[in-house]
Design a protein around this motif. Sequence first.
Motif, PDB file in Angstrom:
ATOM      1  N   GLN A 130      59.683   3.333  74.220  1.00  0.00           N
ATOM      2  CA  GLN A 130      59.400   3.452  75.650  1.00  0.00           C
ATOM      3  C   GLN A 130      58.206   4.376  75.862  1.00  0.00           C
ATOM      4  O   GLN A 130      58.043   5.373  75.148  1.00  0.00           O
ATOM      5  N   ASN A 145      59.953  -1.561  81.224  1.00  0.00           N
ATOM      6  CA  ASN A 145      59.448  -0.191  81.090  1.00  0.00           C
ATOM      7  C   ASN A 145      60.188   0.742  82.048  1.00  0.00           C
ATOM      8  O   ASN A 145      60.737   0.311  83.057  1.00  0.00           O
ATOM      9  N   VAL A 146      60.184   2.031  81.712  1.00  0.00           N
ATOM     10  CA  VAL A 146      60.838   3.014  82.574  1.00  0.00           C
ATOM     11  C   VAL A 146      60.134   3.047  83.923  1.00  0.00           C
ATOM     12  O   VAL A 146      58.906   3.213  83.991  1.00  0.00           O
ATOM     13  N   ASP A 147      60.898   2.892  84.989  1.00  0.00           N
ATOM     14  CA  ASP A 147      60.349   2.954  86.346  1.00  0.00           C
ATOM     15  C   ASP A 147      60.315   4.420  86.771  1.00  0.00           C
ATOM     16  O   ASP A 147      61.262   4.928  87.377  1.00  0.00           O
ATOM     17  N   GLU A 148      59.237   5.102  86.446  1.00  0.00           N
ATOM     18  CA  GLU A 148      59.169   6.541  86.707  1.00  0.00           C
ATOM     19  C   GLU A 148      59.149   6.852  88.196  1.00  0.00           C
ATOM     20  O   GLU A 148      59.574   7.942  88.601  1.00  0.00           O
ATOM     21  N   ILE A 149      58.674   5.914  89.005  1.00  0.00           N
ATOM     22  CA  ILE A 149      58.686   6.155  90.452  1.00  0.00           C
ATOM     23  C   ILE A 149      60.128   6.238  90.948  1.00  0.00           C
ATOM     24  O   ILE A 149      60.483   7.126  91.726  1.00  0.00           O
ATOM     25  N   MET A 150      60.988   5.327  90.474  1.00  0.00           N
ATOM     26  CA  MET A 150      62.395   5.370  90.860  1.00  0.00           C
ATOM     27  C   MET A 150      63.077   6.623  90.324  1.00  0.00           C
ATOM     28  O   MET A 150      63.807   7.309  91.044  1.00  0.00           O
ATOM     29  N   MET A 163      67.138   1.836  85.305  1.00  0.00           N
ATOM     30  CA  MET A 163      65.908   2.611  85.462  1.00  0.00           C
ATOM     31  C   MET A 163      64.678   1.885  84.929  1.00  0.00           C
ATOM     32  O   MET A 163      63.582   2.445  84.940  1.00  0.00           O
ATOM     33  N   LEU A 164      64.859   0.663  84.447  1.00  0.00           N
ATOM     34  CA  LEU A 164      63.735  -0.090  83.911  1.00  0.00           C
ATOM     35  C   LEU A 164      63.196  -1.064  84.950  1.00  0.00           C
ATOM     36  O   LEU A 164      63.953  -1.598  85.766  1.00  0.00           O
ATOM     37  N   ASP A 165      61.898  -1.315  84.902  1.00  0.00           N
ATOM     38  CA  ASP A 165      61.311  -2.294  85.809  1.00  0.00           C
ATOM     39  C   ASP A 165      61.445  -3.694  85.209  1.00  0.00           C
ATOM     40  O   ASP A 165      62.049  -3.874  84.133  1.00  0.00           O
TER      41      ASP A 165
END
Length: 467
Positions: free
Chosen positions: A433, A299-304, A293-295
């Motif tokens: 995060q 960082n957290v890839d909130e779009i995914m 889930m990280l880019d």
Amino acid sequence: MTKLMQDAGPSPKSLQRVSSVGLGIVERQKRQGLKGPPKSITLPPPPIIRFDSGTPKDTNPTASTAFPNPRRILPLPSPSYVGDQPAFTKHDIVSPFIPCESAPPSLTPPPLDDTAIPVISLSPSFPAQPLRRMPNLTELPMLGDVDDDHFDDHGSLSVPPLMAEPVMMREQQSLLSPAIQHYDETTLTGKTIWKFRINRLLGVGAFSKVYLATSEEEPDKKKSAIKMIGKSKMLKDPRMKSSVEREVAVLQFLQHPGIIQLEATMEIEQHMCLVLEYVDGGELFDFVQQQGMLDLAGNVDEIMVKDLFLQLATAVQWMHEQNVVHRDLKLENILLYRDNGTLKLKLSDFGLARVIDPDQPLLTTRCGSEEYVAPEIVQGLGYDGRLTDTWALGVILFSMLAGYLPFSARTGASLSQLFYQIMQACVRWPKDQVISDHAKQVVESLLQRQPDKRIALVDVPSLPWFQ
């Protein structure tokens, strides 16, 4: 209101895998294995249910149903596919012999050789028919729990009454004798069952093993996952038997792209085999644990996360509209795959699922996985399975964002301490995060301690995070 706290210390070191075993039992397991005996919620003794040996009999079922022209398929439970996943607690069914004037050409048995395991009976796949409404508990009581007053066990291990129509194909008599070839379950790789060649072991559960298989009759060597359950285990456990039958009956009505589908069921000498749609991307659990889930920047890839969660919430909302509750939603029961490069998911493992009466939705059977159960289940209260599913979605979303479960007993902690965390509905966000306030708002709306304050799934897409 749910308490959302900033963690004053480091994040937990790893995501914990949990599993539910059977009906009404919850168990905790760490990723690296069990520590000590599994803890369970005490249940009343199961009812005494009579059943036969499970061997198909040469009789024609006469059970009636208010639903004509049922789907010509046995839908199956949906396991996870990672090697150490212990949650394969769903079980298939012994197919009764129902005469059929002629079998489809694809039912031609494989040649008898030293690699072919004789098939006693099978239910091949059929094209999906138009979706019909889910029967209610009055029409099909076995869609409820064993503990329900209205539950009606129909005796032997068999297809639920709803499925009783001439579609179950028994192989030629020459294949019925197990003396043709005995097999050792430890050496199944390379063997053939009907048209499927067993390639390798995918996973092992408490009651089953799952193998990757390819169809020898299809040019593209289509892959399937074959889940094998020992028949003797089913015969010894009435709750397991009822779970299997309920799961089969429920899944035949759940035709949705976000839900795993059945391809066929087979019976061999020692096992019932469920041929499942193969999903090659693994579990959401492993994807989260491996920091999927990280880019690229870490960082957290909130779009995914947002896209995957919306797929999940949409599938669960649709399921609830069919008056079905899952009751075991967790990271391990969500399978991933890619469709033209886009990450997609499918919901699996419907062994604890059941139909509810929308006018009287409260349930009493305590079941699920400890870290995902809602406060009302911890308290032993009657619960609405739709709202406990909603709570579990909140646990899943938090884990996707934070990388660990919001409620998890630390090493050496007691089960009561875990349940205390759940009752407080207090989650700790990681300090290392950056997670948006809008994302936290969605988690907060799902993890409301009071069931009637939880957001309706139909309203989730309207929250600011999804705009």
